[in-house]
Design an enzyme around this catalytic site. Structure first.
Site, PDB file in Angstrom:
ATOM      1  N   SER A  11       0.836  -1.209   0.000  1.00  0.00           N
ATOM      2  CA  SER A  11       0.000   0.000   0.000  1.00  0.00           C
ATOM      3  C   SER A  11       0.865   1.251   0.000  1.00  0.00           C
ATOM      4  CB  SER A  11      -0.900   0.016   1.238  1.00  0.00           C
ATOM      5  OG  SER A  11      -1.417   1.331   1.406  1.00  0.00           O
ATOM      6  N   HIS A  36      -1.339  -1.252  -4.199  1.00  0.00           N
ATOM      7  CA  HIS A  36      -2.599  -0.823  -3.580  1.00  0.00           C
ATOM      8  C   HIS A  36      -2.565   0.692  -3.335  1.00  0.00           C
ATOM      9  CE1 HIS A  36      -6.168  -1.782  -1.094  1.00  0.00           C
ATOM     10  NE2 HIS A  36      -5.731  -0.880  -0.233  1.00  0.00           N
ATOM     11  N   ASP A  38      -4.650   3.787  -1.615  1.00  0.00           N
ATOM     12  CA  ASP A  38      -5.709   4.116  -0.659  1.00  0.00           C
ATOM     13  C   ASP A  38      -6.153   5.556  -0.830  1.00  0.00           C
ATOM     14  OD1 ASP A  38      -6.093   1.747   0.979  1.00  0.00           O
ATOM     15  OD2 ASP A  38      -3.984   2.018   1.528  1.00  0.00           O
ATOM     16  N   MET A  40      -8.604   8.532   0.157  1.00  0.00           N
ATOM     17  CA  MET A  40      -9.437   8.940   1.309  1.00  0.00           C
ATOM     18  C   MET A  40      -9.861  10.391   1.134  1.00  0.00           C
ATOM     19  SD  MET A  40      -7.037   7.448   4.321  1.00  0.00           S
ATOM     20  CE  MET A  40      -6.379   5.774   4.256  1.00  0.00           C
ATOM     21  N   HIS A  69      -8.390   1.497  -3.822  1.00  0.00           N
ATOM     22  CA  HIS A  69      -9.323   1.306  -2.704  1.00  0.00           C
ATOM     23  C   HIS A  69      -9.919   2.673  -2.376  1.00  0.00           C
ATOM     24  CE1 HIS A  69      -9.679   0.140   1.867  1.00  0.00           C
ATOM     25  NE2 HIS A  69     -10.855   0.298   1.293  1.00  0.00           N
ATOM     26  N   MET A  71     -11.902   4.940  -0.270  1.00  0.00           N
ATOM     27  CA  MET A  71     -12.539   5.202   1.033  1.00  0.00           C
ATOM     28  C   MET A  71     -13.125   6.600   0.957  1.00  0.00           C
ATOM     29  SD  MET A  71      -9.630   3.416   3.370  1.00  0.00           S
ATOM     30  CE  MET A  71      -8.458   3.529   2.015  1.00  0.00           C
ATOM     31  N   MET A 139     -11.768  -5.366   5.713  1.00  0.00           N
ATOM     32  CA  MET A 139     -10.859  -4.456   6.429  1.00  0.00           C
ATOM     33  C   MET A 139     -10.487  -5.081   7.768  1.00  0.00           C
ATOM     34  SD  MET A 139     -10.148  -1.820   4.578  1.00  0.00           S
ATOM     35  CE  MET A 139      -9.165  -1.049   5.869  1.00  0.00           C
ATOM     36  N   ASP A 177      -6.811  -6.121   4.517  1.00  0.00           N
ATOM     37  CA  ASP A 177      -6.146  -4.822   4.447  1.00  0.00           C
ATOM     38  C   ASP A 177      -6.077  -4.210   5.840  1.00  0.00           C
ATOM     39  OD1 ASP A 177      -5.206  -2.339   3.726  1.00  0.00           O
ATOM     40  OD2 ASP A 177      -6.966  -1.759   2.555  1.00  0.00           O
TER      41      ASP A 177
HETATM   42  C1  DX5 Z   1      -6.198   1.743   5.800  1.00  0.00           C
HETATM   43  C2  DX5 Z   1      -5.732   1.379   4.416  1.00  0.00           C
HETATM   44  C3  DX5 Z   1      -4.665   0.347   4.383  1.00  0.00           C
HETATM   45  C4  DX5 Z   1      -3.394   0.754   5.066  1.00  0.00           C
HETATM   46  C5  DX5 Z   1      -2.649  -0.481   5.456  1.00  0.00           C
HETATM   47  O1  DX5 Z   1      -7.299   2.564   5.697  1.00  0.00           O
HETATM   48  O2  DX5 Z   1      -6.822   0.871   3.666  1.00  0.00           O
HETATM   49  O3  DX5 Z   1      -4.374  -0.050   3.065  1.00  0.00           O
HETATM   50  O4  DX5 Z   1      -2.585   1.553   4.269  1.00  0.00           O
HETATM   51  O5  DX5 Z   1      -1.519  -0.070   6.133  1.00  0.00           O
HETATM   52  P1  DX5 Z   1      -0.778  -1.022   7.155  1.00  0.00           P
HETATM   53  O6  DX5 Z   1      -0.304  -2.183   6.384  1.00  0.00           O
HETATM   54  O7  DX5 Z   1       0.316  -0.144   7.657  1.00  0.00           O
HETATM   55  O8  DX5 Z   1      -1.771  -1.384   8.213  1.00  0.00           O
HETATM   56 ZN    ZN Z   2      -6.590  -0.091   1.536  1.00  0.00          ZN
END
Ligand code: DX5
Ligand code: ZN
Length: 218
Positions: A11, A36, A38, A40, A69, A71, A139, A177
């Site tokens: 990620s 990946h 993320d 947000m 992903h 969010m 999650m 994740d």
């Molecule tokens: C959290 C993200 C994850 C996060 C995982 O909201 O969706 O992808 O980056 O990070 P680690 O592996 O550090 O928990």
């Molecule tokens: Zn993620």
């Protein structure tokens, strides 16, 4: 069930943003399968990470599939900005959208469509959408931040989803994740996960290639 090859997706949330291109190249060379991303929006989760311009910049440094992903509160509205960049797009069942319509739009564009469940959400909620998604993302931390501890209780959801997959007729990836390291990866894979997202454990590893290898074999 035929044993599946585990897919490891570092990620970018955990990478050094000031060196994005080099970081993407580093994990690509280290043997990552997917990358990946993320996204947000500060509404759906209590954090703002990056948007399509960042994902586009990352895409110029790798040929690996980008696993986006979202969010974000209104995923359907923002889909067109990510569709040309990604190989898979995952949206949350808890977001404000017509889930079937979003999944269909992702598939119609030729991508894998993912559906995610946050920790408080019962996995049964995604059951009506079986056959409409290619990835079920469980999650294993509260979405929003990297570096949180793995929630072991989420493994029950993974196992339940694995039982649906086993029963057929629909096949899909089971992605976990949050808080994934070699130890938690092994637990997740034992429960039925085959797609591992790992931020901190890969980007902060001494040797990213070795970490990815260990995750894949966990
Ligand atoms: C959290 C993200 C994850 C996060 C995982 O909201 O969706 O992808 O980056 O990070 P680690 O592996 O550090 O928990
Ligand atoms: Zn993620």
């Amino acid at each position: 069930m035929a044993s599946r090859k585990t897919i490891v997706a570092p990620s970018l949330l955990a990478c050094d943003f000031s060196r994005l291109g080099a970081e993407v190249e580093r994990v690509t060379q280290a043997g990552a399968d997917w990358i990946h991303c993320d996204v947000m929006d500060g509404h759906f989760v209590d954090n703002i990470s990056f948007g399509p311009a960042f994902v586009e910049a990352a895409s110029r440094h790798t040929r690996l599939p980008l696993d986006v992903h979202l969010m974000i509160e209104n995923p359907y509205h923002y889909l067109p900005r990510f569709l040309p960049l990604a190989s898979s797009i995952t949206t949350h069942v808890e977001a404000k959208h017509d889930v079937s319509k979003t999944l269909a739009a992702v598939r119609d564009a030729g991508l894998l469509a993912g559906l995610a469940v946050s920790p408080p959400t019962h996995v049964e909620l995604v059951k009506p959408f079986l056959g409409q998604f290619d990835i079920l993302l469980v999650m294993t931390v509260t979405p929003g931040f990297g570096g949180q501890p793995f929630l072991t209780s989420m493994l029950d959801k993974v196992a339940e989803a694995a039982a649906w997959r086993e029963a057929g007729p629909f096949d899909f990836h089971i992605e976990v994740d949050g808080g994934i390291n070699v130890k938690t990866a092994a637990e997740a894979v034992r429960s039925g996960a085959n797609l591992l997202v790992a931020g901190t454990s890969v980007f902060r590893a001494q040797d990213a290639a070795e970490e990815i290898r260990m995750l894949r074999n966990a």
